[in-house]
Design an enzyme around this catalytic site. Structure first.
Site, short mmCIF file in Angstrom:
data_model
loop_
_atom_site.label_atom_id
_atom_site.label_comp_id
_atom_site.label_asym_id
_atom_site.label_seq_id
_atom_site.Cartn_x
_atom_site.Cartn_y
_atom_site.Cartn_z
N HIS A 98 -14.10 -43.27 -4.31
CA HIS A 98 -14.44 -44.30 -3.31
C HIS A 98 -14.26 -45.69 -3.88
CE1 HIS A 98 -18.53 -45.34 -4.90
NE2 HIS A 98 -18.55 -44.08 -5.29
N ASP A 100 -15.64 -48.50 -2.34
CA ASP A 100 -16.73 -49.43 -2.00
C ASP A 100 -17.77 -49.40 -3.10
OD1 ASP A 100 -17.41 -46.74 -1.26
OD2 ASP A 100 -19.08 -47.51 -0.07
N ASP A 133 -18.79 -47.03 -11.07
CA ASP A 133 -19.03 -46.35 -9.80
C ASP A 133 -18.35 -47.10 -8.67
OD1 ASP A 133 -20.01 -44.89 -7.64
OD2 ASP A 133 -21.99 -45.81 -7.72
N GLU A 167 -18.66 -44.67 0.92
CA GLU A 167 -19.47 -43.68 0.20
C GLU A 167 -20.90 -44.18 -0.03
OE1 GLU A 167 -21.28 -41.17 -2.85
OE2 GLU A 167 -20.91 -43.31 -3.01
N GLU A 168 -21.03 -45.47 -0.35
CA GLU A 168 -22.35 -46.01 -0.65
C GLU A 168 -23.19 -46.21 0.62
OE1 GLU A 168 -23.19 -45.81 -3.52
OE2 GLU A 168 -21.63 -46.42 -4.92
N ASP A 200 -16.84 -39.10 -9.98
CA ASP A 200 -17.78 -40.08 -9.42
C ASP A 200 -19.20 -39.78 -9.89
OD1 ASP A 200 -18.82 -42.14 -7.88
OD2 ASP A 200 -18.89 -40.95 -6.04
N HIS A 441 -25.46 -48.51 -9.49
CA HIS A 441 -26.46 -48.95 -8.50
C HIS A 441 -27.50 -49.88 -9.13
CE1 HIS A 441 -25.77 -45.44 -5.49
NE2 HIS A 441 -24.68 -45.74 -6.17
ZN LIG Z 1 -20.03 -43.29 -6.54
ZN LIG Z 2 -22.65 -44.99 -5.98
#
Ligand SMILES: [Zn+2]
Ligand SMILES: [Zn+2]
Ligand SMILES: [Zn+2]
Ligand SMILES: [Zn+2]
Lengths: 473, 473
Positions: A98, A100, A133, A167-168, A200, A441
């Site tokens: 991903h 994003d 990420d 995805e987030e 991921d 995150h």
């Molecule tokens: Zn991720």
């Molecule tokens: Zn993530």
């Protein structure tokens, strides 16, 4: 078979260019959860698509419709699909990632501007939102493509790519697209795929590469308790009226205790206790209480027993209270807390949670009003690691890192994993690039340069190991 | 004696000018709790001082030193003192009020811009932050001064004024100043004061004027629970580590229950149960459950029994949970909730609260860290209403409103009340101007035009009634 020496040499020789590639990607603040940055997610999609095209990949940008976010109707970012190779004698590997990222602001406590890739020469760390990420890993694949393109070496397998930009934020629109493609049969984009590889997630620690064969699911609830029509002054209304904040705190206190035990009857019981044999798997992992405390930044592990702590993450449900919206002076109109429940193997936990909260609320005897919303979630997933794709990744890890990988399950969720497994009916492998302390995150997210470079080699080598057998083996 | 007819006529004839005066004051966003608006508090002080000077009051702007707010060192707003009349044969009344206001933003849900006085012609309401708390009342006194100045009527009493700009933020610096002045004896600003009159609270309902003889105190705590060094991802750390949020919610749930009962042993017990006789006082007040529900904007009263609800506000301690700072995705570093405890007659409740929270925290067995801060507070106060100043206010109310006032105690706190009572050793009267639904500290704060105009007459008439006896009577 191992990857050709030329490939490995190319990766080492192009370190600077690869880092520059990652820097360009990090500079695009493709935050999918913020309407202000939706355009940046589209920019990031174009950036990625043009990179794929540059190395001979046939691409397709697929619109996924629109949705509502913070009261605005917005176009969803497209899925970027890619296809290279169509040799019937080769295996076909589908790569997912991903583009994003999570929100990040300097004021959250970042040491460097989050959307500028910052190198710490002394540690070799590359700081920036999305570095680990998941921009680092997806560009790792682009690096592999560039190496083969520039060296004019054919890829050992056929590749399909599916990169998403939500995805987030719950992967909105993606499941429907995948299912629709699969329905097309021979004409579908994923036809002929033999296995899926997703990069991921992270190593369990900072030392040992791993292969990951399980993920907890996630269900996310929002509880709103309301009563008065406006903010009330506690001096004027205190002890005259039911206060939503009091009710909400009471409800939240009945969900989980300090030791992590879930207080909703039946939830912890959904997962069988580990047998002594299963416990041994966790005992053997290269992990210590010191690892968890270092990555958490405090001596706060729930137990001194390593296997207990690891099973807490990998096989037990967990329930986190994520906060209460608003800070204020009186008994305010709405309380808006969020609660996330990570679960294993029981996707039908939700009705249990909702009816428990409702019954606990009734016991309070309050005149406040309760609304429970079941927000986005992800399904739990466990894979068969006794499969040639895992075996290939195992050999590739030993070749690049000279280490035996840990076999892990993860606490987090990647919603699309189970969708691929179920819809395509093929094996899915999680092959992480980053380390356990990367801080996805979190503030100061980073990717170690060595993980980016060796990780690029690992991804490429994995493809050669997959190709080792002829198709179907 | 009643006020002269000319005075009452002047007030009616100058309605528009008086409203314009209030509009000018509301336009200055003198929010004492926000560093950004500190300059506006100073502007508001100058505005008020020049108004007093215009009507013959000798003034003094007293610097109160500096303090720290949100990490910045700031000058405290000055106290604005005023003096008019020095006739030994007259009584001397000290007037207190405050010219700072609570924060307000349109986005909080205001129907009109909060810092622009907006008239609703159909209801006669004047909307704006500070209209009722406390700019309307302090300008009511200025209106009285103007009337006497313009009509060239001498005031029936000597007046002293003490206006402050930090009431909404704990009255920082004021107590010390008052105590220092009193120590000066004959040379102090408050020498010779016979009684104090404060107009900074509200009628119990929307119909009946009241005199107020008691206030609850306030103690305000901040509880911080911390553990990890940074935000943590619940997928990675859920059920591996102690989560501060879980601990904090557990602690907060042990302070008060939904029915308003305080769970800290000994706190509710600090206040004696009401005798049947005292209960009768509350039964007689012009108040209904409908009143509380109308002003709260919901059917959320804690009881159907009027006396119980009123005693909850006026004589019982209450504990409100004011929120948790921050909204987030993981187990964040700090939790920063605030808890306000309104209490009656026991200023030493704090050690009890702190040791209870500490012992409950120990019971959790968590590795998180706990810090409890005792923030600003206000002392409780009860006055003798069998005093000539209350008798004067009683008669003035009957003359202006043709109604018998309610005798009330209030749930809120005005920290300086007890300081004046103790340091000056004189009677203190709370003589409110606004109604119970004015919404001080809330969105859409308002003052009814009739309360502003009739309230101005009431304040003036009160002075004449005070003067009725010769000094010392
Ligand atoms: Zn991720
Ligand atoms: Zn993530
Ligand atoms: Zn006030
Ligand atoms: Zn106030």
């Amino acid at each position: 078979m191992p990857a050709p020496a030329d490939f490995l040499k190319f990766v080492d020789g192009n370190e600077e260019a690869f880092i520059q590639r990652l820097a360009s990607a990090v500079e695009i603040p493709s935050i999918s959860g913020d309407p202000v940055h939706r355009e940046d997610v589209f920019r990031m999609a174009s950036f990625l698509e043009s990179q794929l095209q540059a190395y001979g990949v046939e691409t397709k940008s697929v619109p996924l419709g629109s949705h509502e976010l913070d009261g605005q109707k917005l176009q969803l970012p497209p899925a970027i699909l890619g296809r290279i190779g169509n040799d019937k004698s080769k295996k076909t590997v589908l790569i997912y990632g991903h583009f994003d990222v999570q929100p990040a602001e300097l004021s959250d406590g970042w040491t460097h501007p989050p959307f500028k890739l910052t190198r710490d020469e002394s540690t070799g760390r590359l700081y920036g939102r999305g570095s680990s990420d998941d921009k680092g890993p997806i560009l790792g694949w682009v690096n592999v493509l560039q190496a083969h393109h520039d060296l004019k070496i054919p890829l050992p397998v056929n590749l399909r790519f599916c990169f998403e930009g939500m995805e987030e934020s719950g992967s909105e629109g993606l499941d429907e697209f995948i299912l629709a493609e699969v329905k097309k049969g021979k004409d579908g984009w994923f036809d002929g795929v033999d296995c899926v590889c997703i990069s991921d997630n992270y190593w369990l620690n900072t030392r040992t590469p791993c292969l990951t064969y399980g993920l907890r699911g996630l269900t996310y609830f929002k509880i709103t308790v309301s009563g008065p029509g406006k903010d009330l002054h506690s001096g004027v209304f205190g002890r005259m009226v039911y206060e939503p904040m009091t009710d909400l705190i009471a409800l939240m206190s009945k969900l989980v205790d300090s030791s992590g035990k879930i207080l909703i009857p039946g939830v912890d019981e959904m997962v069988q206790e580990a047998s002594e044999e299963e416990r041994q798997i966790y005992e053997k992992l290269d992990y210590s209480i010191k690892d968890v405390e270092e990555s958490a930044g405090g001596s706060i592990a729930l137990s001194d027993d390593k296997a207990t702590v690891l099973m807490g993450r990998m096989r037990s449900p967990s329930l986190s209270l994520h906060g209460i919206e608003g800070a204020f002076y009186g008994a305010r109109q709405d309380r808006d807390p969020r609660e996330g429940l990570r679960e294993v193997q029981h996707p039908n936990v939700n009705p249990l949670v909702i009816s428990y909260i409702e019954s606990e609320f009734k016991k309070l005897g309050s005149k406040s009003k309760l609304v429970i919303e079941d927000l986005h979630g992800g399904k739990p997933w466990v894979e068969d690691y006794d499969h040639w794709s895992y075996a290939a990744a195992w050999r590739a890890t030993e070749e690049i890192y000279k280490q035996t990988p840990d076999l892990t399950r993860e606490g987090g969720s990647i919603p699309v994993t189970l969708t691929f497994a179920e819809a395509l009916g093929v094996n899915v492998l999680l092959l992480p690039m980053g380390r356990g302390d990367d801080g996805a995150h979190s503030t100061n997210e980073k990717l170690d340069k060595s993980n980016y470079i060796e990780g690029t080699k690992l991804l490429g080598t994995y493809l050669y190991e997959v190709a080792e057998g002829t198709k179907g083996q």
